[in-house]
Scaffold this active site. Sequence first.
Site, PDB file in Angstrom:
ATOM      1  N   GLY A  98       0.744  -1.243   0.017  1.00 22.39           N
ATOM      2  CA  GLY A  98      -0.004   0.153  -0.007  1.00 22.39           C
ATOM      3  C   GLY A  98       0.749   1.331  -0.099  1.00 22.39           C
ATOM      4  N   GLY A 157       0.706   5.424   1.688  1.00 20.62           N
ATOM      5  CA  GLY A 157       0.237   6.395   2.555  1.00 20.62           C
ATOM      6  C   GLY A 157       0.700   7.879   1.951  1.00 20.62           C
ATOM      7  N   GLY A 158       0.339   8.364   0.987  1.00 19.20           N
ATOM      8  CA  GLY A 158       0.899   9.785   0.606  1.00 19.20           C
ATOM      9  C   GLY A 158       2.350   9.429   0.196  1.00 19.20           C
ATOM     10  N   PHE A 159       3.254   9.963   0.840  1.00 18.78           N
ATOM     11  CA  PHE A 159       4.603  10.276   0.324  1.00 18.78           C
ATOM     12  C   PHE A 159       5.545   8.847   0.865  1.00 18.78           C
ATOM     13  CE2 PHE A 159       5.201  11.202   4.690  1.00 18.78           C
ATOM     14  CZ  PHE A 159       4.166  12.099   4.876  1.00 18.78           C
ATOM     15  N   ALA A 160       4.728   7.689   1.378  1.00 16.87           N
ATOM     16  CA  ALA A 160       5.303   6.674   1.923  1.00 16.87           C
ATOM     17  C   ALA A 160       4.764   5.390   0.921  1.00 16.87           C
ATOM     18  CB  ALA A 160       5.068   6.604   3.204  1.00 16.87           C
ATOM     19  N   LYS A 161       5.869   4.423   0.880  1.00 16.70           N
ATOM     20  CA  LYS A 161       5.377   3.246   0.375  1.00 16.70           C
ATOM     21  C   LYS A 161       5.396   2.189   1.527  1.00 16.70           C
ATOM     22  CE  LYS A 161       8.726   1.434  -2.237  1.00 16.70           C
ATOM     23  NZ  LYS A 161       9.590   1.157  -3.270  1.00 16.70           N
ATOM     24  N   VAL A 162       4.646   1.367   1.550  1.00 15.81           N
ATOM     25  CA  VAL A 162       4.430   0.371   2.750  1.00 15.81           C
ATOM     26  C   VAL A 162       4.774  -1.032   2.168  1.00 15.81           C
ATOM     27  CG1 VAL A 162       3.053  -0.690   4.557  1.00 15.81           C
ATOM     28  CG2 VAL A 162       2.891   1.758   3.942  1.00 15.81           C
ATOM     29  N   LYS A 189       7.258   0.842   6.400  1.00 14.54           N
ATOM     30  CA  LYS A 189       6.840   2.182   5.902  1.00 14.54           C
ATOM     31  C   LYS A 189       8.297   2.658   5.312  1.00 14.54           C
ATOM     32  CE  LYS A 189       4.631   6.641   7.029  1.00 14.54           C
ATOM     33  NZ  LYS A 189       3.874   7.243   7.777  1.00 14.54           N
ATOM     34  N   ASP A 217      -5.983  13.606  12.163  1.00 17.01           N
ATOM     35  CA  ASP A 217      -6.566  13.028  10.791  1.00 17.01           C
ATOM     36  C   ASP A 217      -7.046  11.912  11.050  1.00 17.01           C
ATOM     37  OD1 ASP A 217      -4.575  12.402   7.426  1.00 17.01           O
ATOM     38  OD2 ASP A 217      -6.477  13.140   8.370  1.00 17.01           O
TER      39      ASP A 217
HETATM   40  C1  LIG Z   1      -4.661   6.413   4.402  1.00 14.91           C
HETATM   41  N1  LIG Z   1      -4.312   4.961   3.711  1.00 14.91           N
HETATM   42  C2  LIG Z   1      -4.261   4.940   2.231  1.00 14.91           C
HETATM   43  C3  LIG Z   1      -3.009   4.551   4.346  1.00 14.91           C
HETATM   44  C4  LIG Z   1      -2.878   3.222   3.829  1.00 14.91           C
HETATM   45  C5  LIG Z   1      -1.221   2.825   4.075  1.00 14.91           C
HETATM   46  C6  LIG Z   1      -1.106   1.567   3.754  1.00 14.91           C
HETATM   47  C7  LIG Z   1      -1.955   0.518   4.848  1.00 14.91           C
HETATM   48  N2  LIG Z   1      -1.606  -0.978   4.598  1.00 14.91           N
HETATM   49  C8  LIG Z   1      -2.083  -1.419   3.250  1.00 14.91           C
HETATM   50  O1  LIG Z   1      -2.304  -0.724   2.150  1.00 14.91           O
HETATM   51  N3  LIG Z   1      -1.972  -2.927   3.364  1.00 14.91           N
HETATM   52  C9  LIG Z   1      -1.996  -3.492   4.458  1.00 14.91           C
HETATM   53  C10 LIG Z   1      -1.321  -3.150   5.706  1.00 14.91           C
HETATM   54  C11 LIG Z   1      -1.010  -4.053   6.589  1.00 14.91           C
HETATM   55  N4  LIG Z   1      -0.643  -3.410   7.787  1.00 14.91           N
HETATM   56  C12 LIG Z   1       0.049  -2.071   7.893  1.00 14.91           C
HETATM   57  C13 LIG Z   1       0.429  -1.557   8.935  1.00 14.91           C
HETATM   58  C14 LIG Z   1       0.848  -0.444   9.215  1.00 14.91           C
HETATM   59  C15 LIG Z   1       0.676   0.466   8.029  1.00 14.91           C
HETATM   60  C16 LIG Z   1       0.810   1.878   8.391  1.00 14.91           C
HETATM   61  C17 LIG Z   1       1.441   2.562   9.714  1.00 14.91           C
HETATM   62  C18 LIG Z   1       1.479   3.679   9.818  1.00 14.91           C
HETATM   63 CL1  LIG Z   1       1.830   4.409  11.430  1.00 14.91          CL
HETATM   64  C19 LIG Z   1       1.659   4.654   8.788  1.00 14.91           C
HETATM   65  O2  LIG Z   1       1.688   5.899   8.942  1.00 14.91           O
HETATM   66  C20 LIG Z   1       1.211   4.210   7.486  1.00 14.91           C
HETATM   67 CL2  LIG Z   1       1.283   5.406   6.061  1.00 14.91          CL
HETATM   68  C21 LIG Z   1       0.991   2.898   7.134  1.00 14.91           C
HETATM   69  C22 LIG Z   1      -0.152   0.190   6.972  1.00 14.91           C
HETATM   70  C23 LIG Z   1      -0.423  -1.098   6.750  1.00 14.91           C
HETATM   71  C24 LIG Z   1      -1.072  -1.578   5.731  1.00 14.91           C
HETATM   72  C25 LIG Z   1      -3.382   0.751   4.539  1.00 14.91           C
HETATM   73  C26 LIG Z   1      -3.528   2.336   4.889  1.00 14.91           C
END
Ligand SMILES: CN(C)C[C@H]1CC[C@H](N2C(=O)NCc3cnc4ccc(-c5cc(Cl)c(O)c(Cl)c5)cc4c32)CC1
Length: 343
Positions: A19, A21-26, A41, A133
Amino acid sequence: ELCQQEALESQYELHQTIGSGGFAKVKAATHLLTGQKVAIKIMDKKQLGDDLPRIYQEIEAMKLLSHQHICRLYQVLETSSRIYMVLEYCPGGELFDYIVERDRLEEEEARVFFHQIVSAVAYIHKMGYAHRDLKPENLLLDDDQCLKLIDFGLCANPDGGLAQQLATCCGSPAYAAPELVSGRHYLGSETDIWSLGVLLYALLCGFLPFDDENLGTLYRKIQLGQYEEPDWLSSGSRSILRAMLQVDPRRRITVHQLQAHPWLSAGTPLHIKPAVGRDPQREGVDEAIITTMAVSGGRSRVAVREAVERWAYDHTTATYLILHHRKHCTPAQGGAFGAARCL
Ligand SMILES: CN(C)C[C@H]1CC[C@H](N2C(=O)NCc3cnc4ccc(-c5cc(Cl)c(O)c(Cl)c5)cc4c32)CC1
Protein backbone atom coordinates in the site's frame (compact mmCIF):
# COMPACT_ATOMS: atom_id res chain seq x y z
CA GLU A 1 25.37 4.09 5.66
CA LEU A 2 25.74 0.69 4.05
CA CYS A 3 25.51 -0.87 7.48
CA GLN A 4 21.92 0.38 7.84
CA GLN A 5 21.04 -1.02 4.43
CA GLU A 6 22.77 -4.30 5.25
CA ALA A 7 21.16 -4.34 8.68
CA LEU A 8 17.72 -4.04 7.07
CA GLU A 9 18.44 -6.90 4.68
CA SER A 10 19.97 -9.13 7.35
CA GLN A 11 17.16 -8.50 9.85
CA TYR A 12 14.15 -8.49 7.52
CA GLU A 13 13.03 -10.24 4.37
CA LEU A 14 11.13 -7.64 2.30
CA HIS A 15 8.04 -8.78 0.41
CA GLN A 16 5.63 -7.03 -1.94
CA THR A 17 4.42 -3.44 -1.68
CA ILE A 18 1.09 -3.58 0.15
CA GLY A 19 0.00 0.00 0.00
CA SER A 20 0.95 3.60 -0.03
CA GLY A 21 0.15 6.38 2.38
CA GLY A 22 0.78 9.67 0.67
CA PHE A 23 4.54 10.13 0.34
CA ALA A 24 5.30 6.71 1.79
CA LYS A 25 5.42 3.21 0.38
CA VAL A 26 4.43 0.32 2.66
CA LYS A 27 5.94 -3.12 2.14
CA ALA A 28 5.13 -6.38 3.90
CA ALA A 29 8.20 -7.96 5.48
CA THR A 30 9.28 -10.73 7.85
CA HIS A 31 11.31 -10.07 11.00
CA LEU A 32 13.69 -12.98 10.45
CA LEU A 33 14.66 -13.71 14.06
CA THR A 34 11.04 -14.27 15.12
CA GLY A 35 9.37 -15.02 11.78
CA GLN A 36 6.88 -12.26 12.62
CA LYS A 37 5.18 -10.52 9.70
CA VAL A 38 5.57 -6.72 9.86
CA ALA A 39 4.80 -3.68 7.69
CA ILE A 40 7.68 -1.42 6.72
CA LYS A 41 6.83 2.20 5.85
CA ILE A 42 9.53 3.49 3.49
CA MET A 43 10.02 7.20 2.89
CA ASP A 44 12.35 8.89 0.47
CA LYS A 45 13.96 11.90 2.15
CA LYS A 46 14.34 13.90 -1.08
CA GLN A 47 10.66 13.41 -1.94
CA LEU A 48 9.72 14.48 1.58
CA GLY A 49 11.52 17.82 1.26
CA ASP A 50 10.34 20.18 3.99
CA ASP A 51 7.87 17.57 5.19
CA LEU A 52 10.84 15.76 6.76
CA PRO A 53 10.35 17.30 10.23
CA ARG A 54 6.81 15.85 10.24
CA ILE A 55 8.26 12.36 9.88
CA TYR A 56 10.61 12.82 12.82
CA GLN A 57 7.62 14.13 14.76
CA GLU A 58 5.56 11.07 13.78
CA ILE A 59 8.41 8.79 14.86
CA GLU A 60 8.86 10.54 18.23
CA ALA A 61 5.09 10.39 18.84
CA MET A 62 4.88 6.69 17.94
CA LYS A 63 7.82 5.83 20.22
CA LEU A 64 5.83 7.32 23.10
CA LEU A 65 2.42 5.93 22.22
CA SER A 66 1.98 2.34 23.35
CA HIS A 67 -1.68 1.25 23.27
CA GLN A 68 -3.61 -1.84 22.17
CA HIS A 69 -5.47 0.16 19.49
CA ILE A 70 -2.52 2.12 18.11
CA CYS A 71 -0.29 0.54 15.46
CA ARG A 72 2.99 -0.30 17.21
CA LEU A 73 6.33 1.06 16.01
CA TYR A 74 9.01 -1.63 16.39
CA GLN A 75 12.15 -0.17 14.78
CA VAL A 76 13.47 2.81 12.84
CA LEU A 77 16.28 2.62 10.30
CA GLU A 78 17.70 5.58 8.42
CA THR A 79 20.07 5.81 5.46
CA SER A 80 21.22 9.01 3.73
CA SER A 81 18.28 8.79 1.32
CA ARG A 82 15.55 6.85 3.15
CA ILE A 83 13.75 6.39 6.45
CA TYR A 84 12.27 2.99 7.32
CA MET A 85 9.61 2.52 10.02
CA VAL A 86 9.03 -1.10 11.02
CA LEU A 87 5.41 -1.37 12.16
CA GLU A 88 2.90 -3.86 13.50
CA TYR A 89 1.24 -5.69 10.55
CA CYS A 90 -2.56 -5.28 10.15
CA PRO A 91 -3.86 -7.92 7.72
CA GLY A 92 -7.49 -6.77 7.87
CA GLY A 93 -6.95 -3.65 5.77
CA GLU A 94 -8.69 -0.29 6.20
CA LEU A 95 -11.89 0.20 8.20
CA PHE A 96 -12.96 2.35 5.24
CA ASP A 97 -13.15 -0.71 2.96
CA TYR A 98 -14.84 -2.73 5.70
CA ILE A 99 -17.70 -0.18 5.84
CA VAL A 100 -17.96 0.11 2.04
CA GLU A 101 -18.30 -3.67 1.71
CA ARG A 102 -21.22 -3.64 4.15
CA ASP A 103 -22.80 -0.31 3.15
CA ARG A 104 -23.09 0.53 6.85
CA LEU A 105 -22.56 -1.23 10.19
CA GLU A 106 -25.20 -2.39 12.65
CA GLU A 107 -25.27 -0.27 15.80
CA GLU A 108 -23.79 -3.05 17.94
CA GLU A 109 -20.76 -3.55 15.68
CA ALA A 110 -20.26 0.21 15.28
CA ARG A 111 -20.29 0.53 19.08
CA VAL A 112 -17.57 -2.11 19.50
CA PHE A 113 -15.31 -0.42 16.95
CA PHE A 114 -16.05 3.09 18.23
CA HIS A 115 -15.26 1.97 21.80
CA GLN A 116 -11.77 0.94 20.61
CA ILE A 117 -11.19 4.18 18.68
CA VAL A 118 -12.29 6.35 21.65
CA SER A 119 -9.97 4.45 24.00
CA ALA A 120 -7.04 5.10 21.63
CA VAL A 121 -7.90 8.81 21.25
CA ALA A 122 -8.39 9.24 25.02
CA TYR A 123 -4.91 7.76 25.52
CA ILE A 124 -3.36 10.04 22.86
CA HIS A 125 -4.94 13.12 24.50
CA LYS A 126 -3.78 11.95 27.93
CA MET A 127 -0.23 11.76 26.52
CA GLY A 128 -0.56 15.39 25.41
CA TYR A 129 -1.02 14.70 21.70
CA ALA A 130 -3.81 15.07 19.16
CA HIS A 131 -4.02 12.84 16.08
CA ARG A 132 -5.64 15.46 13.79
CA ASP A 133 -6.33 13.14 10.89
CA LEU A 134 -8.89 10.69 12.28
CA LYS A 135 -10.76 8.90 9.48
CA PRO A 136 -11.66 5.29 8.51
CA GLU A 137 -8.70 5.17 6.09
CA ASN A 138 -6.37 5.56 9.07
CA LEU A 139 -7.91 2.72 11.08
CA LEU A 140 -6.73 -0.76 10.19
CA LEU A 141 -8.03 -4.16 11.27
CA ASP A 142 -5.54 -6.59 12.81
CA ASP A 143 -5.76 -10.38 12.67
CA ASP A 144 -8.26 -10.28 15.51
CA GLN A 145 -10.76 -7.85 13.96
CA CYS A 146 -9.43 -5.19 16.33
CA LEU A 147 -8.71 -1.64 15.21
CA LYS A 148 -5.26 -0.07 15.04
CA LEU A 149 -4.87 3.67 14.53
CA ILE A 150 -2.16 4.67 12.05
CA ASP A 151 -0.55 7.68 10.39
CA PHE A 152 0.60 10.09 13.07
CA GLY A 153 2.15 12.31 10.42
CA LEU A 154 -0.20 15.17 11.35
CA CYS A 155 -0.37 14.54 15.07
CA ALA A 156 0.40 17.60 17.13
CA ASN A 157 2.95 17.75 19.84
CA PRO A 158 1.86 20.09 22.62
CA ASP A 159 3.17 23.23 20.96
CA GLY A 160 1.97 22.64 17.38
CA GLY A 161 2.93 25.87 15.58
CA LEU A 162 1.01 27.67 12.84
CA ALA A 163 2.85 25.63 10.18
CA GLN A 164 1.34 22.56 11.79
CA GLN A 165 -2.10 24.12 11.64
CA LEU A 166 -1.76 24.98 7.94
CA ALA A 167 -0.47 21.49 7.21
CA THR A 168 -3.51 20.00 8.87
CA CYS A 169 -6.07 21.89 6.85
CA CYS A 170 -4.90 19.82 3.85
CA GLY A 171 -5.68 16.72 5.90
CA SER A 172 -9.10 15.35 5.05
CA PRO A 173 -11.61 18.21 4.74
CA ALA A 174 -14.74 16.06 5.22
CA TYR A 175 -13.51 15.21 8.74
CA ALA A 176 -12.21 18.71 9.57
CA ALA A 177 -13.85 20.72 12.36
CA PRO A 178 -15.61 24.09 11.70
CA GLU A 179 -13.02 26.10 13.64
CA LEU A 180 -10.28 24.46 11.57
CA VAL A 181 -11.85 25.10 8.16
CA SER A 182 -12.58 28.71 9.26
CA GLY A 183 -8.86 29.20 9.86
CA ARG A 184 -9.52 30.13 13.49
CA HIS A 185 -7.21 28.98 16.26
CA TYR A 186 -8.18 25.59 17.52
CA LEU A 187 -7.32 22.86 20.02
CA GLY A 188 -6.23 19.59 18.46
CA SER A 189 -8.12 17.63 21.11
CA GLU A 190 -11.37 19.43 20.24
CA THR A 191 -10.96 18.93 16.49
CA ASP A 192 -10.27 15.23 17.12
CA ILE A 193 -13.69 14.94 18.81
CA TRP A 194 -15.41 16.50 15.77
CA SER A 195 -13.61 14.00 13.51
CA LEU A 196 -14.76 11.18 15.81
CA GLY A 197 -18.33 12.40 15.27
CA VAL A 198 -17.90 12.32 11.49
CA LEU A 199 -16.29 8.88 11.81
CA LEU A 200 -19.10 7.39 13.91
CA TYR A 201 -21.64 8.89 11.48
CA ALA A 202 -19.81 7.16 8.60
CA LEU A 203 -19.84 3.83 10.50
CA LEU A 204 -23.59 4.04 11.25
CA CYS A 205 -24.78 5.56 7.95
CA GLY A 206 -22.24 4.50 5.30
CA PHE A 207 -21.96 8.07 3.99
CA LEU A 208 -20.60 11.39 5.31
CA PRO A 209 -22.62 13.97 7.31
CA PHE A 210 -21.05 16.85 5.38
CA ASP A 211 -20.15 16.22 1.76
CA ASP A 212 -19.81 18.22 -1.43
CA GLU A 213 -17.46 18.06 -4.37
CA ASN A 214 -17.03 21.83 -4.14
CA LEU A 215 -14.62 22.54 -1.27
CA GLY A 216 -16.15 25.95 -0.47
CA THR A 217 -19.63 24.46 -0.25
CA LEU A 218 -18.30 21.62 1.91
CA TYR A 219 -16.70 24.13 4.30
CA ARG A 220 -19.98 26.07 4.56
CA LYS A 221 -21.90 22.86 5.36
CA ILE A 222 -19.35 22.04 8.08
CA GLN A 223 -19.56 25.55 9.53
CA LEU A 224 -23.36 25.29 9.54
CA GLY A 225 -23.12 21.88 11.21
CA GLN A 226 -26.46 20.64 9.90
CA TYR A 227 -26.68 17.03 8.78
CA GLU A 228 -29.33 14.41 7.98
CA GLU A 229 -30.34 11.86 10.65
CA PRO A 230 -31.43 8.75 8.71
CA ASP A 231 -34.46 7.06 10.29
CA TRP A 232 -32.45 3.93 11.16
CA LEU A 233 -30.43 5.90 13.73
CA SER A 234 -31.44 5.09 17.31
CA SER A 235 -32.08 7.94 19.75
CA GLY A 236 -28.88 7.00 21.61
CA SER A 237 -26.73 7.28 18.50
CA ARG A 238 -28.42 10.58 17.53
CA SER A 239 -27.57 11.93 20.97
CA ILE A 240 -23.89 10.93 20.98
CA LEU A 241 -23.47 12.22 17.40
CA ARG A 242 -24.99 15.61 18.34
CA ALA A 243 -22.66 15.84 21.34
CA MET A 244 -19.58 15.45 19.08
CA LEU A 245 -20.82 17.44 16.06
CA GLN A 246 -21.22 20.69 18.00
CA VAL A 247 -20.03 23.62 15.84
CA ASP A 248 -18.97 25.56 18.94
CA PRO A 249 -15.94 23.67 20.32
CA ARG A 250 -16.77 24.91 23.83
CA ARG A 251 -20.08 23.03 23.70
CA ARG A 252 -18.50 19.90 22.21
CA ILE A 253 -18.22 16.77 24.40
CA THR A 254 -14.71 15.94 25.66
CA VAL A 255 -13.13 12.52 25.20
CA HIS A 256 -13.61 11.74 28.90
CA GLN A 257 -17.32 12.60 28.79
CA LEU A 258 -17.48 10.52 25.61
CA GLN A 259 -16.08 7.46 27.38
CA ALA A 260 -18.83 7.79 29.99
CA HIS A 261 -21.63 8.36 27.44
CA PRO A 262 -24.51 5.86 27.92
CA TRP A 263 -24.48 4.92 24.22
CA LEU A 264 -20.93 3.62 24.57
CA SER A 265 -21.42 1.80 27.86
CA ALA A 266 -24.82 0.38 26.81
CA GLY A 267 -25.26 -2.82 24.77
CA THR A 268 -23.17 -5.93 25.13
CA PRO A 269 -21.10 -5.38 28.24
CA LEU A 270 -17.63 -5.49 26.74
CA HIS A 271 -15.40 -7.29 29.20
CA ILE A 272 -12.36 -5.39 28.03
CA LYS A 273 -9.58 -6.98 30.00
CA PRO A 274 -7.39 -4.41 31.79
CA ALA A 275 -4.59 -3.43 29.48
CA VAL A 276 -2.09 -5.72 31.16
CA GLY A 277 1.45 -5.55 29.84
CA ARG A 278 0.59 -2.83 27.38
CA ASP A 279 3.40 -0.43 27.95
CA PRO A 280 6.65 -2.39 27.88
CA GLN A 281 8.70 0.79 28.15
CA ARG A 282 7.20 1.79 31.46
CA GLU A 283 6.95 -1.58 33.17
CA GLY A 284 10.14 -3.50 34.03
CA VAL A 285 11.59 -5.68 31.31
CA ASP A 286 10.21 -9.21 31.08
CA GLU A 287 13.06 -11.43 32.31
CA ALA A 288 11.80 -14.49 30.41
CA ILE A 289 12.02 -12.58 27.13
CA ILE A 290 15.50 -11.30 28.05
CA THR A 291 16.56 -14.90 28.63
CA THR A 292 15.09 -16.04 25.31
CA MET A 293 16.91 -13.26 23.49
CA ALA A 294 20.19 -13.91 25.33
CA VAL A 295 20.10 -17.62 24.55
CA SER A 296 19.13 -17.15 20.89
CA GLY A 297 21.66 -14.34 20.41
CA GLY A 298 24.46 -15.99 22.35
CA ARG A 299 24.77 -12.87 24.51
CA SER A 300 24.71 -12.45 28.28
CA ARG A 301 21.40 -11.53 29.92
CA VAL A 302 23.02 -8.39 31.33
CA ALA A 303 24.09 -7.26 27.85
CA VAL A 304 20.62 -7.97 26.42
CA ARG A 305 18.84 -6.25 29.30
CA GLU A 306 20.98 -3.12 28.87
CA ALA A 307 20.37 -3.11 25.11
CA VAL A 308 16.61 -3.46 25.61
CA GLU A 309 16.46 -0.75 28.29
CA ARG A 310 18.12 1.71 25.92
CA TRP A 311 14.88 1.67 23.83
CA ALA A 312 16.94 2.65 20.79
CA TYR A 313 14.22 1.35 18.42
CA ASP A 314 16.89 -0.80 16.80
CA HIS A 315 16.70 -4.53 16.05
CA THR A 316 16.85 -5.32 19.78
CA THR A 317 13.82 -3.13 20.50
CA ALA A 318 11.91 -4.74 17.61
CA THR A 319 12.74 -8.28 18.81
CA TYR A 320 11.75 -7.51 22.40
CA LEU A 321 8.48 -5.76 21.43
CA ILE A 322 7.51 -8.56 19.03
CA LEU A 323 8.14 -11.26 21.66
CA HIS A 324 6.38 -9.13 24.31
CA HIS A 325 3.34 -8.64 22.03
CA ARG A 326 3.19 -12.36 21.32
CA LYS A 327 3.36 -13.25 25.00
CA HIS A 328 0.89 -10.70 26.38
CA CYS A 329 -1.45 -9.84 23.53
CA THR A 330 -2.06 -12.97 21.54
CA PRO A 331 -5.56 -13.85 22.76
CA ALA A 332 -6.66 -17.43 23.20
CA GLN A 333 -8.10 -18.53 19.86
CA GLY A 334 -11.86 -19.04 19.40
CA GLY A 335 -14.55 -17.34 21.48
CA ALA A 336 -17.67 -15.55 20.21
CA PHE A 337 -16.96 -11.93 20.96
CA GLY A 338 -13.87 -11.24 18.89
CA ALA A 339 -13.72 -7.61 19.93
CA ALA A 340 -14.00 -8.45 23.60
CA ARG A 341 -10.73 -10.28 23.15
CA CYS A 342 -8.90 -7.06 22.32
CA LEU A 343 -6.96 -6.00 25.35
C1 LIG B 1 -4.65 6.36 4.36
N1 LIG B 1 -4.28 5.07 3.75
C2 LIG B 1 -4.26 5.13 2.28
C3 LIG B 1 -2.98 4.63 4.29
C4 LIG B 1 -2.76 3.19 3.94
C5 LIG B 1 -1.27 2.86 4.09
C6 LIG B 1 -1.00 1.38 3.83
C7 LIG B 1 -1.85 0.53 4.74
N2 LIG B 1 -1.62 -0.90 4.61
C8 LIG B 1 -1.96 -1.49 3.40
O1 LIG B 1 -2.25 -0.80 2.41
N3 LIG B 1 -1.96 -2.86 3.29
C9 LIG B 1 -1.98 -3.69 4.44
C10 LIG B 1 -1.32 -3.08 5.62
C11 LIG B 1 -0.94 -3.90 6.67
N4 LIG B 1 -0.35 -3.43 7.76
C12 LIG B 1 -0.09 -2.09 7.86
C13 LIG B 1 0.54 -1.64 9.02
C14 LIG B 1 0.87 -0.33 9.18
C15 LIG B 1 0.57 0.59 8.16
C16 LIG B 1 0.89 2.00 8.36
C17 LIG B 1 1.16 2.46 9.67
C18 LIG B 1 1.46 3.80 9.85
CL1 LIG B 1 1.77 4.39 11.45
C19 LIG B 1 1.50 4.69 8.79
O2 LIG B 1 1.79 6.01 9.00
C20 LIG B 1 1.21 4.22 7.51
CL2 LIG B 1 1.21 5.32 6.18
C21 LIG B 1 0.90 2.88 7.28
C22 LIG B 1 -0.08 0.17 7.00
C23 LIG B 1 -0.43 -1.18 6.83
C24 LIG B 1 -1.12 -1.69 5.68
C25 LIG B 1 -3.33 0.86 4.61
C26 LIG B 1 -3.59 2.33 4.87
